[in-house]
Design an enzyme around this catalytic site. Structure first.
Site, PDB file in Angstrom:
ATOM      1  N   HIS A   1       0.822  -1.214   0.000  1.00 33.46           N
ATOM      2  CA  HIS A   1       0.000   0.000   0.000  1.00 33.46           C
ATOM      3  C   HIS A   1       0.853   1.259   0.000  1.00 33.46           C
ATOM      4  O   HIS A   1       2.014   1.227   0.402  1.00 33.46           O
ATOM      5  CB  HIS A   1      -0.861   0.084   1.275  1.00 33.46           C
ATOM      6  CG  HIS A   1      -1.560  -1.186   1.646  1.00 33.46           C
ATOM      7  ND1 HIS A   1      -1.380  -1.803   2.861  1.00 33.46           N
ATOM      8  CD2 HIS A   1      -2.435  -1.954   0.938  1.00 33.46           C
ATOM      9  CE1 HIS A   1      -2.129  -2.906   2.910  1.00 33.46           C
ATOM     10  NE2 HIS A   1      -2.760  -3.029   1.747  1.00 33.46           N
TER      11      HIS A   1
ATOM     12  N   HIS B   1       0.906   4.487   2.192  1.00 33.38           N
ATOM     13  CA  HIS B   1       0.381   4.970   3.480  1.00 33.38           C
ATOM     14  C   HIS B   1       0.492   6.489   3.559  1.00 33.38           C
ATOM     15  O   HIS B   1       1.185   7.121   2.762  1.00 33.38           O
ATOM     16  CB  HIS B   1       1.122   4.286   4.629  1.00 33.38           C
ATOM     17  CG  HIS B   1       0.653   2.871   4.878  1.00 33.38           C
ATOM     18  ND1 HIS B   1       0.211   2.427   6.098  1.00 33.38           N
ATOM     19  CD2 HIS B   1       0.547   1.812   4.027  1.00 33.38           C
ATOM     20  CE1 HIS B   1      -0.145   1.148   6.000  1.00 33.38           C
ATOM     21  NE2 HIS B   1       0.060   0.746   4.761  1.00 33.38           N
TER      22      HIS B   1
ATOM     23  N   HIS C   1      -3.576   3.778   5.656  1.00 26.67           N
ATOM     24  CA  HIS C   1      -3.567   3.822   4.185  1.00 26.67           C
ATOM     25  C   HIS C   1      -3.852   5.237   3.680  1.00 26.67           C
ATOM     26  O   HIS C   1      -4.698   5.931   4.245  1.00 26.67           O
ATOM     27  CB  HIS C   1      -4.624   2.873   3.603  1.00 26.67           C
ATOM     28  CG  HIS C   1      -4.356   1.434   3.914  1.00 26.67           C
ATOM     29  ND1 HIS C   1      -5.125   0.396   3.421  1.00 26.67           N
ATOM     30  CD2 HIS C   1      -3.376   0.854   4.660  1.00 26.67           C
ATOM     31  CE1 HIS C   1      -4.631  -0.753   3.866  1.00 26.67           C
ATOM     32  NE2 HIS C   1      -3.577  -0.505   4.619  1.00 26.67           N
TER      33      HIS C   1
ATOM     34  N   HIS D   1     -11.516   0.631   2.485  1.00 23.27           N
ATOM     35  CA  HIS D   1     -10.401  -0.179   2.007  1.00 23.27           C
ATOM     36  C   HIS D   1     -10.915  -1.200   0.989  1.00 23.27           C
ATOM     37  O   HIS D   1     -11.963  -1.800   1.183  1.00 23.27           O
ATOM     38  CB  HIS D   1      -9.731  -0.902   3.174  1.00 23.27           C
ATOM     39  CG  HIS D   1      -8.651  -1.835   2.732  1.00 23.27           C
ATOM     40  ND1 HIS D   1      -7.479  -1.370   2.174  1.00 23.27           N
ATOM     41  CD2 HIS D   1      -8.579  -3.196   2.702  1.00 23.27           C
ATOM     42  CE1 HIS D   1      -6.725  -2.417   1.845  1.00 23.27           C
ATOM     43  NE2 HIS D   1      -7.376  -3.530   2.149  1.00 23.27           N
TER      44      HIS D   1
ATOM     45  N   HIS E   1      -9.246   3.061  -1.103  1.00 27.14           N
ATOM     46  CA  HIS E   1      -8.241   4.040  -0.699  1.00 27.14           C
ATOM     47  C   HIS E   1      -7.343   4.289  -1.912  1.00 27.14           C
ATOM     48  O   HIS E   1      -7.009   3.325  -2.624  1.00 27.14           O
ATOM     49  CB  HIS E   1      -7.357   3.479   0.427  1.00 27.14           C
ATOM     50  CG  HIS E   1      -8.089   3.157   1.696  1.00 27.14           C
ATOM     51  ND1 HIS E   1      -7.707   2.112   2.506  1.00 27.14           N
ATOM     52  CD2 HIS E   1      -9.148   3.759   2.282  1.00 27.14           C
ATOM     53  CE1 HIS E   1      -8.517   2.092   3.572  1.00 27.14           C
ATOM     54  NE2 HIS E   1      -9.402   3.072   3.453  1.00 27.14           N
TER      55      HIS E   1
ATOM     56  N   ASP F   1      -4.464   1.816  -2.073  1.00 27.41           N
ATOM     57  CA  ASP F   1      -4.680   0.365  -2.115  1.00 27.41           C
ATOM     58  C   ASP F   1      -4.097  -0.273  -3.376  1.00 27.41           C
ATOM     59  O   ASP F   1      -4.772  -0.412  -4.398  1.00 27.41           O
ATOM     60  CB  ASP F   1      -6.173   0.043  -2.020  1.00 27.41           C
ATOM     61  CG  ASP F   1      -6.731   0.296  -0.635  1.00 27.41           C
ATOM     62  OD1 ASP F   1      -5.931   0.429   0.310  1.00 27.41           O
ATOM     63  OD2 ASP F   1      -7.971   0.372  -0.520  1.00 27.41           O
TER      64      ASP F   1
ATOM     65  N   HIS G   1       3.713  -5.451   3.814  1.00 27.31           N
ATOM     66  CA  HIS G   1       3.284  -6.153   5.019  1.00 27.31           C
ATOM     67  C   HIS G   1       3.734  -7.607   5.033  1.00 27.31           C
ATOM     68  O   HIS G   1       4.054  -8.181   3.988  1.00 27.31           O
ATOM     69  CB  HIS G   1       1.762  -6.091   5.139  1.00 27.31           C
ATOM     70  CG  HIS G   1       1.229  -4.709   5.361  1.00 27.31           C
ATOM     71  ND1 HIS G   1       0.991  -4.198   6.617  1.00 27.31           N
ATOM     72  CD2 HIS G   1       0.902  -3.723   4.491  1.00 27.31           C
ATOM     73  CE1 HIS G   1       0.528  -2.955   6.491  1.00 27.31           C
ATOM     74  NE2 HIS G   1       0.470  -2.635   5.214  1.00 27.31           N
TER      75      HIS G   1
ATOM     76  N   ARG H   1       4.435  -4.465   9.442  1.00 20.71           N
ATOM     77  CA  ARG H   1       5.050  -3.805   8.277  1.00 20.71           C
ATOM     78  C   ARG H   1       6.500  -4.270   8.176  1.00 20.71           C
ATOM     79  O   ARG H   1       7.276  -4.101   9.108  1.00 20.71           O
ATOM     80  CB  ARG H   1       4.949  -2.288   8.466  1.00 20.71           C
ATOM     81  CG  ARG H   1       3.497  -1.889   8.692  1.00 20.71           C
ATOM     82  CD  ARG H   1       3.271  -0.458   9.128  1.00 20.71           C
ATOM     83  NE  ARG H   1       1.823  -0.249   9.306  1.00 20.71           N
ATOM     84  CZ  ARG H   1       1.221   0.920   9.339  1.00 20.71           C
ATOM     85  NH1 ARG H   1       1.926   2.042   9.235  1.00 20.71           N
ATOM     86  NH2 ARG H   1      -0.089   1.006   9.484  1.00 20.71           N
TER      87      ARG H   1
HETATM   88 CU    CU Z   1      -0.320  -1.087   4.320  1.00 24.19          CU
HETATM   89 ZN    ZN Z   2      -6.612   0.487   2.155  1.00 22.84          ZN
END
Ligand code: CU
Ligand code: ZN
Length: 181
Positions: free
Chosen positions: A79, A81, A97, A105, A114, A117, A154, A171
């Site tokens: 993602h 962030h 995010h 999400h 998002h 995403d 992640h 993360r």
């Molecule tokens: Cu993330």
């Molecule tokens: Zn998201």
């Protein structure tokens, strides 16, 4: 008598020069539109994931190219962030995010997601990732610009359901997205 002609002429010339300068200003503004960006991704504490994620503006969307090593085989949430702050050892200072439009999400090809995403990356048996896709939502300019935000990778797979995180776990790597040449 000539003064009365010269003064208005001088004013006209000065005004004309200003118009030309203003036009030049607009042109350099267009040139400053960001066309490429890159995040150099480094591991969070206890992990060894590293590599680059680059972004290139195109007609159909933003081309995302990721080259990464050091992952466990399989799917990992991927993602953008909110904060370009990667000062914390566990990646938490990058926030949640990136979501400038107040969406839920979801998955990358959803139109309600998002902005950040990007879904999952799929690491091979050696833990390497070579990803190349066109993202329809993210931008390098304007309100959805990802410049100055952070790429986060992640430990687990994004399930595309759990709000607002995708339940992708800790993360493992992070990088700030900067303007590229
Ligand atoms: Cu993330
Ligand atoms: Zn998201």
């Amino acid at each position: 008598m000539k003064k009365y002609i010269v003064a208005p002429m001088l004013a006209f010339v000065l005004f004309g020069t200003q118009c030309v300068l203003a036009q030049k200003g607009n042109m350099s503004h267009e040139k400053s539109m960001v066309k490429r960006a890159i995040a150099v991704v480094t591991p969070t504490k206890g992990n060894s994931v590293r590599g680059t994620v680059s972004f290139e503006a195109g007609d159909k969307g933003l081309r995302v190219i990721a080259n990464l090593t050091g992952l466990t085989p399989g799917h990992h949430g991927f993602h953008v962030h909110e904060f370009g702050d990667i000062s914390s050892e566990d990646g938490s200072s990058a926030g949640g995010h990136f979501n400038p439009t107040g969406m839920p999400h979801s998955m990358p090809m959803s139109d309600k997601r998002h902005a950040g995403d990007m879904g999952n990356i799929d690491a091979d048996a050696e833990g390497n990732v070579h990803l190349d896709y066109i993202d329809p939502v993210m931008k390098l300019n304007g309100p959805n610009s990802i410049i100055g935000h952070a790429v986060i990778i992640h430990s687990k797979e994004d399930d595309f359901k759990t709000q607002p995180t995708g339940n992708a776990g800790p993360r493992v790597a992070q990088g700030v997205i900067g303007i590229a040449k």
